[in-house]
Design a protein around this motif. Structure first.
Motif, PDB file in Angstrom:
ATOM      1  N   PHE A  21      12.258   3.572   6.808  1.00 16.36           N
ATOM      2  CA  PHE A  21      10.836   3.424   7.142  1.00 16.36           C
ATOM      3  C   PHE A  21      10.084   2.707   6.015  1.00 16.36           C
ATOM      4  O   PHE A  21      10.664   2.359   4.983  1.00 16.36           O
ATOM      5  CB  PHE A  21      10.220   4.792   7.435  1.00 16.36           C
ATOM      6  N   HIS A  22       8.784   2.516   6.233  1.00 19.97           N
ATOM      7  CA  HIS A  22       7.945   1.746   5.305  1.00 19.97           C
ATOM      8  C   HIS A  22       6.869   2.630   4.679  1.00 19.97           C
ATOM      9  O   HIS A  22       5.721   2.667   5.158  1.00 19.97           O
ATOM     10  CB  HIS A  22       7.278   0.586   6.043  1.00 19.97           C
ATOM     11  N   PRO A  23       7.156   3.309   3.572  1.00 20.92           N
ATOM     12  CA  PRO A  23       6.112   4.112   2.930  1.00 20.92           C
ATOM     13  C   PRO A  23       4.995   3.263   2.335  1.00 20.92           C
ATOM     14  O   PRO A  23       3.884   3.753   2.134  1.00 20.92           O
ATOM     15  CB  PRO A  23       6.871   4.870   1.838  1.00 20.92           C
ATOM     16  N   GLU A  24       5.283   1.997   2.048  1.00 27.15           N
ATOM     17  CA  GLU A  24       4.308   1.121   1.375  1.00 27.15           C
ATOM     18  C   GLU A  24       3.313   0.464   2.327  1.00 27.15           C
ATOM     19  O   GLU A  24       2.369  -0.211   1.885  1.00 27.15           O
ATOM     20  CB  GLU A  24       5.058   0.041   0.590  1.00 27.15           C
ATOM     21  N   VAL A  25       3.480   0.652   3.631  1.00 26.10           N
ATOM     22  CA  VAL A  25       2.690  -0.094   4.602  1.00 26.10           C
ATOM     23  C   VAL A  25       1.206   0.260   4.500  1.00 26.10           C
ATOM     24  O   VAL A  25       0.836   1.404   4.213  1.00 26.10           O
ATOM     25  CB  VAL A  25       3.213   0.157   6.035  1.00 26.10           C
ATOM     26  N   THR A  26       0.365  -0.723   4.709  1.00 21.34           N
ATOM     27  CA  THR A  26      -1.085  -0.539   4.791  1.00 21.34           C
ATOM     28  C   THR A  26      -1.548  -0.993   6.169  1.00 21.34           C
ATOM     29  O   THR A  26      -0.826  -1.716   6.872  1.00 21.34           O
ATOM     30  CB  THR A  26      -1.818  -1.363   3.730  1.00 21.34           C
ATOM     31  N   PRO A  27      -2.758  -0.621   6.589  1.00 25.02           N
ATOM     32  CA  PRO A  27      -3.260  -1.114   7.872  1.00 25.02           C
ATOM     33  C   PRO A  27      -3.267  -2.642   7.954  1.00 25.02           C
ATOM     34  O   PRO A  27      -2.919  -3.213   8.998  1.00 25.02           O
ATOM     35  CB  PRO A  27      -4.674  -0.535   7.931  1.00 25.02           C
ATOM     36  N   GLY A  49       4.287  12.414   3.921  1.00 25.44           N
ATOM     37  CA  GLY A  49       5.574  12.580   3.269  1.00 25.44           C
ATOM     38  C   GLY A  49       6.220  11.281   2.856  1.00 25.44           C
ATOM     39  O   GLY A  49       6.852  11.200   1.801  1.00 25.44           O
ATOM     40  N   ALA A  50       6.101  10.237   3.700  1.00 24.05           N
ATOM     41  CA  ALA A  50       6.725   8.956   3.367  1.00 24.05           C
ATOM     42  C   ALA A  50       6.148   8.398   2.080  1.00 24.05           C
ATOM     43  O   ALA A  50       6.880   7.935   1.197  1.00 24.05           O
ATOM     44  CB  ALA A  50       6.516   7.974   4.521  1.00 24.05           C
ATOM     45  N   LEU A  51       4.836   8.452   1.948  1.00 20.87           N
ATOM     46  CA  LEU A  51       4.194   7.936   0.741  1.00 20.87           C
ATOM     47  C   LEU A  51       4.533   8.807  -0.465  1.00 20.87           C
ATOM     48  O   LEU A  51       4.709   8.304  -1.580  1.00 20.87           O
ATOM     49  CB  LEU A  51       2.676   7.873   0.946  1.00 20.87           C
ATOM     50  N   ARG A  52       4.678  10.106  -0.251  1.00 21.67           N
ATOM     51  CA  ARG A  52       5.031  10.999  -1.360  1.00 21.67           C
ATOM     52  C   ARG A  52       6.413  10.677  -1.905  1.00 21.67           C
ATOM     53  O   ARG A  52       6.662  10.830  -3.107  1.00 21.67           O
ATOM     54  CB  ARG A  52       4.957  12.458  -0.917  1.00 21.67           C
ATOM     55  N   LEU A  53       7.330  10.239  -1.045  1.00 24.56           N
ATOM     56  CA  LEU A  53       8.655   9.861  -1.540  1.00 24.56           C
ATOM     57  C   LEU A  53       8.574   8.658  -2.468  1.00 24.56           C
ATOM     58  O   LEU A  53       9.227   8.619  -3.511  1.00 24.56           O
ATOM     59  CB  LEU A  53       9.580   9.542  -0.362  1.00 24.56           C
TER      60      LEU A  53
END
Length: 260
Positions: free
Chosen positions: A196-202, A243-247
């Motif tokens: 997945f993409h934890p770094e994604v922004t709108p 959670g994705a961003l926390r990783l």
């Protein structure tokens, strides 16, 4: 050694449409600067020894290329070599989407194409190995069965992992989606891949919706940005706590320099 030596993080970017995104503010907060290398613009990939002499870790971003399309993208094979070298010397590595696939392919994993692209939010479920994983535990996602949401945009995927690296270190699945597909794994002691993409922004998601061949015909271009905003605003009641961003944040704190 210079005062700020090894306060950097090396980032490999594969296309303009897949920039570091949320990685930039998180790196600043962790006391790290980003050294972004763009091989698609002709920038040469350094050796891992060169990266290790100036950086505390390596992040490989996502992008449109398939992880084995060496005939079209001449930097993919060197990227896979960097992955193997990082695993061999236990140099911190975090692969995102294509980065995860490159790590998986370098290790001999099966790479397949999904019947339909995975686009938008998905459910990610922590697996037993997460209980002792340094990254998942730091991000407080280590309880077996912990569920969090993450944003995806891919068709290629790592579909089967070998059990060990070429050097004999364990390769462990850390998270699956609700259909049992691999979402995260660790190779050795310090190399992680997430599909997945934890770094994604709108803004990044809106760009993908406008340029990607994977965009579902029935989705409005701006709907992905709204989806991300609502997801992050509702995750544990506070923006940015998903959670994705926390990783991703956990990886940065794992490698950050000691403060004096």
């Amino acid at each position: 050694m210079e005062k700020n030596a090894r306060r950097a993080l090396t980032v490999i970017q594969h296309e303009d449409d897949c920039p570091p995104g949320m990685l930039e503010p998180l790196a600043r907060a962790a006391g790290l600067t980003l050294n972004v290398i763009r091989p698609y613009r002709g920038e040469a990939l350094p050796s891992l020894s060169s990266i290790a002499s100036t950086s505390r870790g390596l992040i490989i971003l996502g992008g449109g290329p398939g992880p084995l399309e060496d005939d079209r993208y001449n930097w993919l094979a060197p990227c896979r070599k960097l992955c193997l070298d990082a695993v061999e010397i236990t140099f911190p590595l975090f692969g995102i989407c294509l980065g995860e696939e490159l790590l998986g392919a370098a290790l001999g994993s099966a790479i397949t194409r999904r019947p339909e692209p995975a686009v938008g939010l998905c459910t990610v479920i922590a697996q037993p190995a997460a209980a002792t994983d340094p990254l998942f535990s730091r991000a407080e996602l280590h309880e077996i069965g912990t569920v969090f949401r993450a944003f995806q945009w891919h068709k290629d995927e790592v579909s089967a992992l070998p059990t060990t690296t070429p050097g004999g270190a364990p390769i462990v699945p850390l998270a699956l989606d609700s259909e049992g597909r691999l979402e995260a794994f660790r190779a050795g002691e310090a190399a992680w891949g997430v599909q997945f993409h934890p770094e994604v922004t709108p803004a990044i998601a809106t760009r993908w919706a406008s340029t990607s061949a994977l965009t579902p015909a029935e989705r409005e271009r701006d709907s992905f940005a709204r989806e991300i905003e609502q997801w992050r605003a509702s995750a544990q009641g506070a923006p940015g706590s998903d959670g994705a961003l926390r990783l991703l944040e956990a990886f940065l704190h794992l490698v950050q320099p000691a403060r004096h």
